[in-house]
Write a protein that holds these residues in place. Structure first.
Motif, mmCIF file in Angstrom:
data_model
loop_
_atom_site.group_PDB
_atom_site.id
_atom_site.type_symbol
_atom_site.label_atom_id
_atom_site.label_comp_id
_atom_site.label_asym_id
_atom_site.label_seq_id
_atom_site.Cartn_x
_atom_site.Cartn_y
_atom_site.Cartn_z
ATOM 1 N N SER A 4 -6.606 2.948 -3.115
ATOM 2 C CA SER A 4 -6.108 1.835 -2.297
ATOM 3 C C SER A 4 -4.637 1.527 -2.581
ATOM 4 O O SER A 4 -3.911 1.101 -1.687
ATOM 5 C CB SER A 4 -6.965 0.585 -2.509
ATOM 6 N N ALA A 5 -4.182 1.735 -3.809
ATOM 7 C CA ALA A 5 -2.778 1.476 -4.135
ATOM 8 C C ALA A 5 -1.864 2.422 -3.366
ATOM 9 O O ALA A 5 -0.805 2.019 -2.873
ATOM 10 C CB ALA A 5 -2.542 1.603 -5.629
ATOM 11 N N SER A 6 -2.271 3.684 -3.243
ATOM 12 C CA SER A 6 -1.473 4.650 -2.487
ATOM 13 C C SER A 6 -1.445 4.303 -1.005
ATOM 14 O O SER A 6 -0.429 4.462 -0.337
ATOM 15 C CB SER A 6 -2.034 6.061 -2.667
ATOM 16 N N MET A 7 -2.570 3.819 -0.489
ATOM 17 C CA MET A 7 -2.626 3.434 0.922
ATOM 18 C C MET A 7 -1.705 2.248 1.196
ATOM 19 O O MET A 7 -1.046 2.191 2.226
ATOM 20 C CB MET A 7 -4.061 3.117 1.330
ATOM 21 N N VAL A 8 -1.660 1.316 0.261
ATOM 22 C CA VAL A 8 -0.780 0.156 0.410
ATOM 23 C C VAL A 8 0.680 0.605 0.381
ATOM 24 O O VAL A 8 1.505 0.130 1.166
ATOM 25 C CB VAL A 8 -1.065 -0.894 -0.694
ATOM 26 N N GLN A 9 1.003 1.539 -0.501
ATOM 27 C CA GLN A 9 2.369 2.045 -0.582
ATOM 28 C C GLN A 9 2.764 2.768 0.697
ATOM 29 O O GLN A 9 3.877 2.609 1.190
ATOM 30 C CB GLN A 9 2.528 2.967 -1.780
ATOM 31 N N VAL A 10 1.867 3.554 1.249
ATOM 32 C CA VAL A 10 2.150 4.267 2.493
ATOM 33 C C VAL A 10 2.334 3.266 3.638
ATOM 34 O O VAL A 10 3.240 3.401 4.460
ATOM 35 C CB VAL A 10 1.025 5.283 2.807
ATOM 36 N N ALA A 11 1.486 2.243 3.685
ATOM 37 C CA ALA A 11 1.606 1.229 4.734
ATOM 38 C C ALA A 11 2.925 0.466 4.601
ATOM 39 O O ALA A 11 3.601 0.200 5.603
ATOM 40 C CB ALA A 11 0.428 0.268 4.670
ATOM 41 N N ALA A 12 3.291 0.121 3.379
ATOM 42 C CA ALA A 12 4.550 -0.596 3.162
ATOM 43 C C ALA A 12 5.738 0.272 3.538
ATOM 44 O O ALA A 12 6.710 -0.217 4.141
ATOM 45 C CB ALA A 12 4.656 -1.033 1.702
ATOM 46 N N LEU A 13 5.676 1.544 3.205
ATOM 47 C CA LEU A 13 6.746 2.467 3.564
ATOM 48 C C LEU A 13 6.855 2.590 5.089
ATOM 49 O O LEU A 13 7.949 2.605 5.645
ATOM 50 C CB LEU A 13 6.505 3.830 2.927
ATOM 51 N N GLY A 14 5.725 2.661 5.761
ATOM 52 C CA GLY A 14 5.730 2.740 7.219
ATOM 53 C C GLY A 14 6.305 1.489 7.858
ATOM 54 O O GLY A 14 7.107 1.568 8.797
ATOM 55 N N LEU A 15 5.913 0.323 7.366
ATOM 56 C CA LEU A 15 6.454 -0.924 7.905
ATOM 57 C C LEU A 15 7.944 -1.063 7.621
ATOM 58 O O LEU A 15 8.709 -1.551 8.455
ATOM 59 C CB LEU A 15 5.698 -2.125 7.332
ATOM 60 N N GLY A 16 8.355 -0.644 6.446
ATOM 61 C CA GLY A 16 9.777 -0.669 6.106
ATOM 62 C C GLY A 16 10.573 0.245 7.021
ATOM 63 O O GLY A 16 11.662 -0.104 7.481
ATOM 64 N N GLY A 17 10.023 1.416 7.297
ATOM 65 C CA GLY A 17 10.682 2.351 8.209
ATOM 66 C C GLY A 17 10.798 1.781 9.611
ATOM 67 O O GLY A 17 11.836 1.930 10.262
ATOM 68 N N LEU A 18 9.743 1.119 10.077
ATOM 69 C CA LEU A 18 9.800 0.485 11.403
ATOM 70 C C LEU A 18 10.840 -0.630 11.443
ATOM 71 O O LEU A 18 11.540 -0.801 12.443
ATOM 72 C CB LEU A 18 8.427 -0.064 11.788
ATOM 73 N N ALA A 19 10.954 -1.384 10.354
ATOM 74 C CA ALA A 19 11.948 -2.454 10.296
ATOM 75 C C ALA A 19 13.363 -1.882 10.350
ATOM 76 O O ALA A 19 14.238 -2.419 11.041
ATOM 77 C CB ALA A 19 11.756 -3.285 9.029
ATOM 78 N N VAL A 20 13.585 -0.788 9.644
ATOM 79 C CA VAL A 20 14.907 -0.153 9.654
ATOM 80 C C VAL A 20 15.227 0.385 11.042
ATOM 81 O O VAL A 20 16.335 0.180 11.561
ATOM 82 C CB VAL A 20 14.983 0.970 8.588
#
Length: 73
Positions: A4-20
């Motif tokens: 679950s920690a890896s999934m959270v990191q991937v989701a956060a990375l995806g959201l960060g990328g969308l924000a950028v």
């Protein structure tokens, strides 16, 4: 199996990328509109472009909130 920690990191990375990407799109859209704002004087367009370049997100939001509605004489 992904924990679950890896999934959270991937989701956060995806959201960060969308924000950028969203920020970049906002900045480009503001700069395009500024260059096409022929109702503004050349100095005013240059000032707005400089504001968007120096303070990218704030300058772009300010352009869409205020600058796009200014009627120059």
């Amino acid at each position: 199996m992904i924990d679950s920690a890896s999934m959270v990191q991937v989701a956060a990375l995806g959201l960060g990328g969308l924000a950028v990407l969203g920020s970049i799109a906002l900045i480009i859209a503001a700069l395009v509109q500024i260059t096409r704002a022929f109702h503004l004087h050349e100095a005013a367009r240059a000032s707005w472009a400089l504001a968007v370049i120096c303070a990218p997100v704030f300058g772009a939001v300010a352009w869409f909130a205020v600058g796009n509605r200014i009627d120059a004489d």
